[in-house]
Design a protein around this motif. Sequence first.
Motif, PDB file in Angstrom:
ATOM      1  N   VAL A   1       0.838  -1.196   0.000  1.00  0.00           N
ATOM      2  CA  VAL A   1       0.000   0.000   0.000  1.00  0.00           C
ATOM      3  C   VAL A   1       0.873   1.246   0.000  1.00  0.00           C
ATOM      4  O   VAL A   1       0.627   2.202  -0.739  1.00  0.00           O
ATOM      5  N   ALA A   2       1.912   1.205   0.810  1.00  0.00           N
ATOM      6  CA  ALA A   2       2.820   2.356   0.873  1.00  0.00           C
ATOM      7  C   ALA A   2       3.485   2.602  -0.477  1.00  0.00           C
ATOM      8  O   ALA A   2       3.621   3.744  -0.911  1.00  0.00           O
ATOM      9  N   ASP A   3       3.869   1.504  -1.160  1.00  0.00           N
ATOM     10  CA  ASP A   3       4.483   1.643  -2.484  1.00  0.00           C
ATOM     11  C   ASP A   3       3.522   2.279  -3.474  1.00  0.00           C
ATOM     12  O   ASP A   3       3.899   3.139  -4.267  1.00  0.00           O
ATOM     13  N   LEU A   4       2.264   1.820  -3.426  1.00  0.00           N
ATOM     14  CA  LEU A   4       1.261   2.366  -4.337  1.00  0.00           C
ATOM     15  C   LEU A   4       1.074   3.854  -4.095  1.00  0.00           C
ATOM     16  O   LEU A   4       0.970   4.643  -5.035  1.00  0.00           O
ATOM     17  N   GLU A   5       1.015   4.228  -2.820  1.00  0.00           N
ATOM     18  CA  GLU A   5       0.835   5.640  -2.499  1.00  0.00           C
ATOM     19  C   GLU A   5       2.039   6.456  -2.947  1.00  0.00           C
ATOM     20  O   GLU A   5       1.898   7.559  -3.460  1.00  0.00           O
ATOM     21  N   THR A   6       3.226   5.879  -2.764  1.00  0.00           N
ATOM     22  CA  THR A   6       4.444   6.567  -3.187  1.00  0.00           C
ATOM     23  C   THR A   6       4.460   6.735  -4.694  1.00  0.00           C
ATOM     24  O   THR A   6       4.792   7.801  -5.207  1.00  0.00           O
ATOM     25  N   ASN A   7       4.085   5.674  -5.420  1.00  0.00           N
ATOM     26  CA  ASN A   7       4.042   5.754  -6.882  1.00  0.00           C
ATOM     27  C   ASN A   7       3.041   6.789  -7.342  1.00  0.00           C
ATOM     28  O   ASN A   7       3.307   7.541  -8.281  1.00  0.00           O
ATOM     29  N   ALA A   8       1.874   6.816  -6.706  1.00  0.00           N
ATOM     30  CA  ALA A   8       0.842   7.783  -7.080  1.00  0.00           C
ATOM     31  C   ALA A   8       1.334   9.200  -6.831  1.00  0.00           C
ATOM     32  O   ALA A   8       1.123  10.098  -7.658  1.00  0.00           O
ATOM     33  N   ALA A   9       2.008   9.400  -5.718  1.00  0.00           N
ATOM     34  CA  ALA A   9       2.531  10.731  -5.404  1.00  0.00           C
ATOM     35  C   ALA A   9       3.605  11.130  -6.408  1.00  0.00           C
ATOM     36  O   ALA A   9       3.660  12.281  -6.860  1.00  0.00           O
ATOM     37  N   HIS A  10       4.453  10.158  -6.777  1.00  0.00           N
ATOM     38  CA  HIS A  10       5.514  10.437  -7.752  1.00  0.00           C
ATOM     39  C   HIS A  10       4.914  10.768  -9.116  1.00  0.00           C
ATOM     40  O   HIS A  10       5.349  11.723  -9.778  1.00  0.00           O
ATOM     41  N   GLU A  11       3.917   9.991  -9.518  1.00  0.00           N
ATOM     42  CA  GLU A  11       3.264  10.244 -10.807  1.00  0.00           C
ATOM     43  C   GLU A  11       2.633  11.627 -10.834  1.00  0.00           C
ATOM     44  O   GLU A  11       2.702  12.339 -11.842  1.00  0.00           O
ATOM     45  N   ALA A  12       2.012  12.002  -9.728  1.00  0.00           N
ATOM     46  CA  ALA A  12       1.379  13.324  -9.655  1.00  0.00           C
ATOM     47  C   ALA A  12       2.421  14.425  -9.748  1.00  0.00           C
ATOM     48  O   ALA A  12       2.207  15.449 -10.413  1.00  0.00           O
ATOM     49  N   GLU A  13       3.563  14.191  -9.112  1.00  0.00           N
ATOM     50  CA  GLU A  13       4.636  15.188  -9.144  1.00  0.00           C
ATOM     51  C   GLU A  13       5.192  15.328 -10.558  1.00  0.00           C
ATOM     52  O   GLU A  13       5.406  16.442 -11.051  1.00  0.00           O
ATOM     53  N   VAL A  14       5.404  14.191 -11.215  1.00  0.00           N
ATOM     54  CA  VAL A  14       5.910  14.201 -12.592  1.00  0.00           C
ATOM     55  C   VAL A  14       4.923  14.918 -13.510  1.00  0.00           C
ATOM     56  O   VAL A  14       5.301  15.751 -14.341  1.00  0.00           O
ATOM     57  N   GLN A  15       3.644  14.605 -13.345  1.00  0.00           N
ATOM     58  CA  GLN A  15       2.628  15.223 -14.198  1.00  0.00           C
ATOM     59  C   GLN A  15       2.575  16.731 -13.979  1.00  0.00           C
ATOM     60  O   GLN A  15       2.400  17.506 -14.924  1.00  0.00           O
ATOM     61  N   ALA A  16       2.749  17.132 -12.730  1.00  0.00           N
ATOM     62  CA  ALA A  16       2.754  18.576 -12.437  1.00  0.00           C
ATOM     63  C   ALA A  16       3.923  19.262 -13.132  1.00  0.00           C
ATOM     64  O   ALA A  16       3.775  20.374 -13.655  1.00  0.00           O
ATOM     65  N   GLN A  17       5.067  18.606 -13.144  1.00  0.00           N
ATOM     66  CA  GLN A  17       6.242  19.182 -13.811  1.00  0.00           C
ATOM     67  C   GLN A  17       6.023  19.263 -15.320  1.00  0.00           C
ATOM     68  O   GLN A  17       6.409  20.240 -15.966  1.00  0.00           O
ATOM     69  N   ILE A  18       5.390  18.234 -15.878  1.00  0.00           N
ATOM     70  CA  ILE A  18       5.111  18.240 -17.317  1.00  0.00           C
ATOM     71  C   ILE A  18       4.102  19.343 -17.655  1.00  0.00           C
ATOM     72  O   ILE A  18       4.253  20.061 -18.652  1.00  0.00           O
ATOM     73  N   ASP A  19       3.085  19.471 -16.811  1.00  0.00           N
ATOM     74  CA  ASP A  19       2.099  20.543 -17.017  1.00  0.00           C
ATOM     75  C   ASP A  19       2.773  21.909 -17.005  1.00  0.00           C
ATOM     76  O   ASP A  19       2.458  22.784 -17.818  1.00  0.00           O
ATOM     77  N   LYS A  20       3.712  22.063 -16.090  1.00  0.00           N
ATOM     78  CA  LYS A  20       4.418  23.335 -15.959  1.00  0.00           C
ATOM     79  C   LYS A  20       5.240  23.617 -17.223  1.00  0.00           C
ATOM     80  O   LYS A  20       5.239  24.741 -17.747  1.00  0.00           O
ATOM     81  N   LEU A  21       5.914  22.571 -17.721  1.00  0.00           N
ATOM     82  CA  LEU A  21       6.710  22.727 -18.942  1.00  0.00           C
ATOM     83  C   LEU A  21       5.827  23.105 -20.129  1.00  0.00           C
ATOM     84  O   LEU A  21       6.215  23.915 -20.974  1.00  0.00           O
ATOM     85  N   GLN A  22       4.650  22.496 -20.190  1.00  0.00           N
ATOM     86  CA  GLN A  22       3.742  22.794 -21.300  1.00  0.00           C
ATOM     87  C   GLN A  22       3.235  24.229 -21.233  1.00  0.00           C
ATOM     88  O   GLN A  22       2.927  24.831 -22.263  1.00  0.00           O
ATOM     89  N   ASP A  23       3.147  24.772 -20.041  1.00  0.00           N
ATOM     90  CA  ASP A  23       2.797  26.187 -19.899  1.00  0.00           C
ATOM     91  C   ASP A  23       3.965  27.077 -20.319  1.00  0.00           C
ATOM     92  O   ASP A  23       3.787  28.050 -21.047  1.00  0.00           O
ATOM     93  N   LEU A  24       5.157  26.712 -19.855  1.00  0.00           N
ATOM     94  CA  LEU A  24       6.341  27.535 -20.125  1.00  0.00           C
ATOM     95  C   LEU A  24       6.667  27.611 -21.610  1.00  0.00           C
ATOM     96  O   LEU A  24       7.165  28.632 -22.093  1.00  0.00           O
ATOM     97  N   GLN A  25       6.398  26.538 -22.340  1.00  0.00           N
ATOM     98  CA  GLN A  25       6.772  26.506 -23.759  1.00  0.00           C
ATOM     99  C   GLN A  25       6.005  27.526 -24.590  1.00  0.00           C
ATOM    100  O   GLN A  25       6.416  27.857 -25.698  1.00  0.00           O
ATOM    101  N   ALA A  26       4.900  28.015 -24.056  1.00  0.00           N
ATOM    102  CA  ALA A  26       4.115  29.017 -24.784  1.00  0.00           C
ATOM    103  C   ALA A  26       4.673  30.418 -24.608  1.00  0.00           C
ATOM    104  O   ALA A  26       4.289  31.333 -25.325  1.00  0.00           O
ATOM    105  N   ASN A  27       5.578  30.569 -23.642  1.00  0.00           N
ATOM    106  CA  ASN A  27       6.108  31.911 -23.344  1.00  0.00           C
ATOM    107  C   ASN A  27       7.281  32.273 -24.261  1.00  0.00           C
ATOM    108  O   ASN A  27       7.749  31.447 -25.048  1.00  0.00           O
TER     109      ASN A  27
END
Lengths: 192, 224
Positions: free
Chosen positions: A83-109
Amino acid sequence: MRPKIVILVLLAGLAGITGIVLIKHQASPLVPVATKEIQAVAPPAAPVIKNDEPMAASPVIPTPVAVAVPPAVTNPAPVLPVVADLETNAAHEAEVQAQIDKLQDLQANDDPASLKAILTELGNSDQEVRAAAVEATIQFGDRSAIPVLKDLAATTTDSGEKKALLDAAEFLSLPTMTEVRAAEVPAAKPGQ
Amino acid sequence: MKLNQVVTGCALAAGLMAFAPQSQAGVVVDNGLYATVTVKLTVVYASSCTQLKKASVTNKQILSALYPSVKNLTLVAGVQNTGADGDVFVYDTSTKTIGDDLTALGELTINNNEFVTTSKVKNNGGSATSNGTVGITFYDTPSDNQVDSEDASANWFEVSGVYSAKASQSVNKADTQTSIKVSAQANELSGQCQITPNSTVGKSDFLPIFGSATASGSGKLNNL
């Protein structure tokens, strides 16, 4: 021999035979008893269910399937790390997705700060983020990123990433459609 | 490519169809999820000295052709609960607002033809994949039909190729929120284009163009 003696002998013999039969009969009682015990353990014969009878009306038949109760968990500890691994993976995936979202915003500037932020992520520890940073660099479209891409390609051991970095550098070195059009339209005017 | 088709299949499998307003991370506006679209194309043209040259086309070239003086714009595709799922919109990253529906205007359209789909259903959601062909068209001055749009537009391109897409979604324990993640890519697009009308750049009217396009997005939508 006298008749009285004959009758007495016959009665004695009959009594002896009867006694033997009785003794034999009492000496084998285990078989029927054992049979009786087995019958008590075995399930009763299943009732015949007619096709037109609803299933719910049929009596519940006790069967050994009842043993299929889940065994008691004697050591639940291994579940917790999973369970802890799953939660860690989910948190990591969310963090990665947030970084990708940020990059997609920055590329328009178009500002240098945005480009710097994108180029920083080219060295991110996550491969998915690095790949998104390469794409963001392309979309940002600033040729000052070309040396950075080439330098990274020179130090990258992963052949796939190296190719992606060099391809990005080559793509950025091309004139954009906008630039070509801007250069060609004035040239075309005199001829019109 | 209509990502919403993949997600819709996922949503149907999970029995989830309705959402309510509000938004979370990613490109989520008014409880509608959008996927960021990136286009990366290379045009091959003959220069005045009869040499073949290349030029690049990205989101910025498309957007600058449509909105020359506006910055901080990018392209997004409606995925779920956007009112026009599958259409391509302009998204202002500085104000976090959705702008014109370019597909409705006839300017930028992404159409897919789904060949193979798979889906998996889990307790709290599911996932789906989709493969097929995709066509992307861009006209800066669209008209009633393809030929008229090509004639009227100073910049246009038409590319097609194979795509693959995947989507997943899950519902939280309280059944109040649905997380959706989608991604699609077409790595070998090719077609034709025109950079400028009556240009000396192209010795033929139609120039070859090739490249790739991607769309990806994720977010949490509130359930009704």
